[in-house]
Design an enzyme around this catalytic site. Structure first.
Site, PDB file in Angstrom:
ATOM      1  N   GLY A  45       0.764  -1.233   0.000  1.00  0.00           N
ATOM      2  CA  GLY A  45       0.000   0.000   0.000  1.00  0.00           C
ATOM      3  C   GLY A  45       0.796   1.286   0.000  1.00  0.00           C
TER       4      GLY A  45
ATOM      5  CE1 TYR B 298      12.953  -3.100   9.625  1.00  0.00           C
ATOM      6  CE2 TYR B 298      15.335  -3.051   9.422  1.00  0.00           C
ATOM      7  CZ  TYR B 298      14.084  -3.105   8.839  1.00  0.00           C
ATOM      8  OH  TYR B 298      13.980  -3.157   7.466  1.00  0.00           O
TER       9      TYR B 298
ATOM     10  NE  ARG C 285       8.923   8.658  -1.318  1.00  0.00           N
ATOM     11  CZ  ARG C 285       9.912   8.301  -0.509  1.00  0.00           C
ATOM     12  NH1 ARG C 285       9.648   7.753   0.665  1.00  0.00           N
ATOM     13  NH2 ARG C 285      11.155   8.490  -0.858  1.00  0.00           N
TER      14      ARG C 285
END
Length: 250
Positions: A11, A156, A14
């Site tokens: 979605g 992360y 970029r």
């Protein structure tokens, strides 16, 4: 021989997922597009169908929600040709340093990046195995190799490390059934997961680490993924492909 490619995290305008969707459509793939932002992913599906003539279906879903994933994939199975490829590109970043990291943030990053990859892969792969053909590509990161990056840090890196370990183990289990599983490990790519656009004032910090002297593009990552989804990549599985501008060699 194309079929349907399922792409998560498609979605973001970029993002790598959206860029890949447009690229695969030009090669004749039909597309099942997933994102937490339903309006964005539906708009992308409509754009692709109008521009290319392939079938594209956009569905909103939280990839860490097993029931939502089951419903979304069920729609793809009913309305699109057989699923022959899955690209796990959905993810969230975390710039929070370890000593400032709370459990809620850790669990959110792990749930979306690692658990989400497991949930959707678990839903899609059995069908591939039954048909004797499939391609799975998941997005890792140079952060999982270097222990963090310019923007994202420990949570992360850990989540992406889990994706890589999971992918290698899965590759061994399902290779005999004609399904390959690989990981792409990008470094600095100009997408919104980098905390928004890499503006001119932010560039020097990123460029200082990149021997090639420039930021990577979503199109370059999408091109590598497209190759790994093709028939000619059938002898490649359990691999991690670095696409990092020389940030990590080897």
């Amino acid at each position: 021989m194309a079929g349907t490619a399922v792409i998560t995290g498609a979605g973001s305008a970029r993002g790598i997922g959206a860029e890949l969707a447009r690229r695969l459509a030009k090669s004749g793939w039909d597309l099942g597009l997933l994102d937490i932002d339903e309006s964005a992913v539906k708009a992308l599906a409509g754009e692709i169908e109008s521009a290319s003539g392939v079938r594209a279906l956009g569905v909103g879903a939280d990839i860490s929600d097993e029931a939502a994933v089951d419903e979304a994939i069920g729609r793809f199975e009913q309305e699109l040709p057989e699923i022959r490829a899955l690209v796990n590109s959905a993810g969230v970043s975390s710039p929070v340093a370890f000593l400032d990291l709370d459990l809620a943030t850790w669990e959110r990053v792990m749930r979306i990046n690692a658990t989400g990859t497991f949930v959707i892969t678990r839903r899609v792969v059995p069908g591939m195995m039954a048909r004797g053909y499939g391609r799975v590509v998941s997005l890792g990161s140079t952060a999982m190799q270097n222990g963090g990056g310019t923007f994202s840090k420990s949570a992360y890196a850990a989540s992406k490390g889990a994706i890589e370990a999971f992918s290698r183990a899965l590759a061994l289990e399902i290779a005999p059934q004609g399904v390959t599983v690989n990981v792409i490990a990008p470094a600095t790519i100009d997408t919104d997961i980098m905390g928004g656009p890499i503006t001119e004032d932010r560039k020097p910090k990123f460029l200082a680490q990149l021997p090639v002297g420039r930021i990577g593009t979503p199109g370059e990552v999408a091109a590598l993924i497209e190759f790994l989804l093709g028939e000619e990549a059938g002898y490649i599985t359990g691999s991690t492909y670095n696409i990092n501008g020389g940030l990590r060699i080897g």
